[in-house]
Write an enzyme that holds these catalytic residues in place. Sequence first.
Site, short mmCIF file in Angstrom:
data_model
loop_
_atom_site.label_atom_id
_atom_site.label_comp_id
_atom_site.label_asym_id
_atom_site.label_seq_id
_atom_site.Cartn_x
_atom_site.Cartn_y
_atom_site.Cartn_z
N CYS A 62 76.98 -51.49 119.17
CA CYS A 62 77.40 -49.99 117.98
C CYS A 62 77.31 -50.07 116.79
CB CYS A 62 78.57 -49.05 118.40
SG CYS A 62 78.58 -48.84 120.07
N GLY B 94 72.55 -48.84 116.68
CA GLY B 94 72.71 -47.37 117.78
C GLY B 94 71.65 -46.18 117.68
N ASN C 237 83.36 -50.41 118.19
CA ASN C 237 82.24 -51.45 118.28
C ASN C 237 82.19 -52.48 119.33
OD1 ASN C 237 79.69 -52.84 116.01
ND2 ASN C 237 79.15 -52.97 118.47
N GLY C 238 81.80 -53.16 120.37
CA GLY C 238 82.06 -54.18 121.29
C GLY C 238 82.24 -54.06 122.34
N TYR D 139 69.16 -61.26 115.41
CA TYR D 139 68.68 -59.86 114.98
C TYR D 139 69.48 -58.69 114.87
CZ TYR D 139 66.75 -55.58 117.93
OH TYR D 139 66.43 -54.98 118.54
P1 AMP Z 1 61.54 -58.26 125.42
O1 AMP Z 1 60.54 -57.67 125.45
O2 AMP Z 1 62.53 -57.58 126.23
O3 AMP Z 1 61.98 -59.41 125.52
O4 AMP Z 1 61.91 -57.83 123.42
C1 AMP Z 1 62.24 -58.71 122.91
C2 AMP Z 1 62.27 -58.15 121.54
O5 AMP Z 1 63.68 -57.03 121.40
C3 AMP Z 1 62.28 -59.49 120.06
O6 AMP Z 1 61.39 -58.94 119.44
C4 AMP Z 1 63.93 -58.62 119.27
O7 AMP Z 1 63.41 -58.15 117.99
C5 AMP Z 1 64.15 -57.27 120.53
N1 AMP Z 1 65.49 -57.50 121.05
C6 AMP Z 1 66.71 -58.95 121.13
N2 AMP Z 1 67.49 -58.17 121.32
C7 AMP Z 1 67.74 -57.12 121.73
C8 AMP Z 1 69.05 -55.83 121.96
N3 AMP Z 1 69.88 -56.17 122.13
N4 AMP Z 1 67.90 -54.90 121.93
C9 AMP Z 1 67.24 -54.46 121.66
N5 AMP Z 1 65.96 -55.56 121.44
C10 AMP Z 1 66.73 -56.49 121.37
#
Ligand code: AMP
Length: 463
Positions: free
Chosen positions: A8, A34, A108-109, A248
């Site tokens: 968050c 978020g 957040n956490g 990320y």
């Molecule tokens: P996926 O389709 O589940 O493999 O989603 C991968 C993509 O989601 C990556 O390209 C990241 O940029 C993004 N991503 C990585 N971690 C998260 C997260 N915790 N929440 C949302 N998006 C994420």
Amino acid sequence: MSTWHEECGVIGLFAHESAAEMVCLGLHALQHRGQEGAGIVSFDGGRVSSHRGLGLVSDLFTPEVLGRFAGSVAVGHNRYSTTGSCRAENLQPLIAHWRRRKIALAHNGNLVNALELRREMEENGAIFQTGMDSEVIVHLLARSSGADLVERTRDALSQVSGAYSLVLSDGETLIGARDPRGFRPLCIGKLEATTVIASESCALDLVGAEYVREIAPGEMVVIDAGGLRSVPPADPVEPRHCIFEYVYFSRPDSIVFGHAVDQIRRCLGQLLAEEHPAEADIVISVPDSSNSAALGFSERSGIPFEIGLIRNHYVGRTFIQPTPRLRDLRVRIKYNPVRQVLEGKRVVVVDDSIVRGTTMRKLVKMLRRAGATEVHLRISSPPIQYPCYYGIDTPTRGELIASSHTVDEIRTYLRVDSVAYLSLENLIRSAPEGLGYCTACFHGDYPVPFETLPRKELLEEES
Ligand code: AMP
């Protein structure tokens, strides 16, 4: 029961005539942390104004809504969740009524012992209003024998474990605190007489405040009419900053944990190019999260950077339920290839991470349809094999593609010509030295233990 909230954005502001408007600006800057819902609480002496809702900050806080706020102290929160429940009762800031005072808390956490504490309190008659772990902190505050809000907060926080970067206020005092490991970021900014506490420095930029410093792991910062003071941690432990904030989550224009995110991401890309070179004509990113890493890859490899995918920025995730079918559709709504750039080209695609693999599988198909002759995937972090229990929303272990597939199997599944991940050693080399990191999502060695079944498995069992 959904007890948990995910990654968050939080912000608190002290001593500004338009505190709520400033907090709203900060929430705009923190929107990436978020998108499920947001809230603002402001204090004007004894009068408390609040608005919380599901949706994006720009939809929720219209000039009319903002016009209803008054006061010089405010707290705000952006909520993120893809798997948790999407219920209005779980929005923050939490407002607690206690001894004719109101306290607003934005967290957040994830607290890893919230469930045990909650069960214990419920056995003793406590009634919880929400499904959020943060509510445990409010109950602990109310039960504490501490003399004032600062003492009570310190007492409450000494009983919780896990990840928290939080902002809380009763209107007279604003407190910012980080857990002893310092999993999540939280920084201080100054704008003349106004103090701002926010998850990332990009929120300070938007309100015109100057970045002062990161709140230290385990530190509590107290702001009141007397100024700002720091309450150092009682028992300092080795910090475990979440390295995924650099990979990320945070915005590249932010300073997080005291360091510029963009520079770290570029370095990730450079080391990735050294570790896993590719024979290709162009390097592209998956906008926006891998832009900086892709630039780093291009710089180090000498392969030109091109914009091969266009992201539609107007697609919110709100109200789109995360069913597999809609997830696929969401990829197509979100990205479109630039045929003129890709046609006849051998392409290196740099992405920050692969979670389930769904996004990348779709994107690869899209790139090939647009004429890419070869697709070489380079990931600027190691394979994510374990869920995060400290505040980043990752699916259960079974859903993480790298937990059950080898790199070669992932290559086959994604239908790419090659795939390679940055090693953990190079990830740590790219991040600022000496901070101390949590890298549990890559190897499962969790720095703060949990007694009960971790969150997602528990949710699966209870559903
Ligand atoms: P996926 O389709 O589940 O493999 O989603 C991968 C993509 O989601 C990556 O390209 C990241 O940029 C993004 N991503 C990585 N971690 C998260 C997260 N915790 N929440 C949302 N998006 C994420």
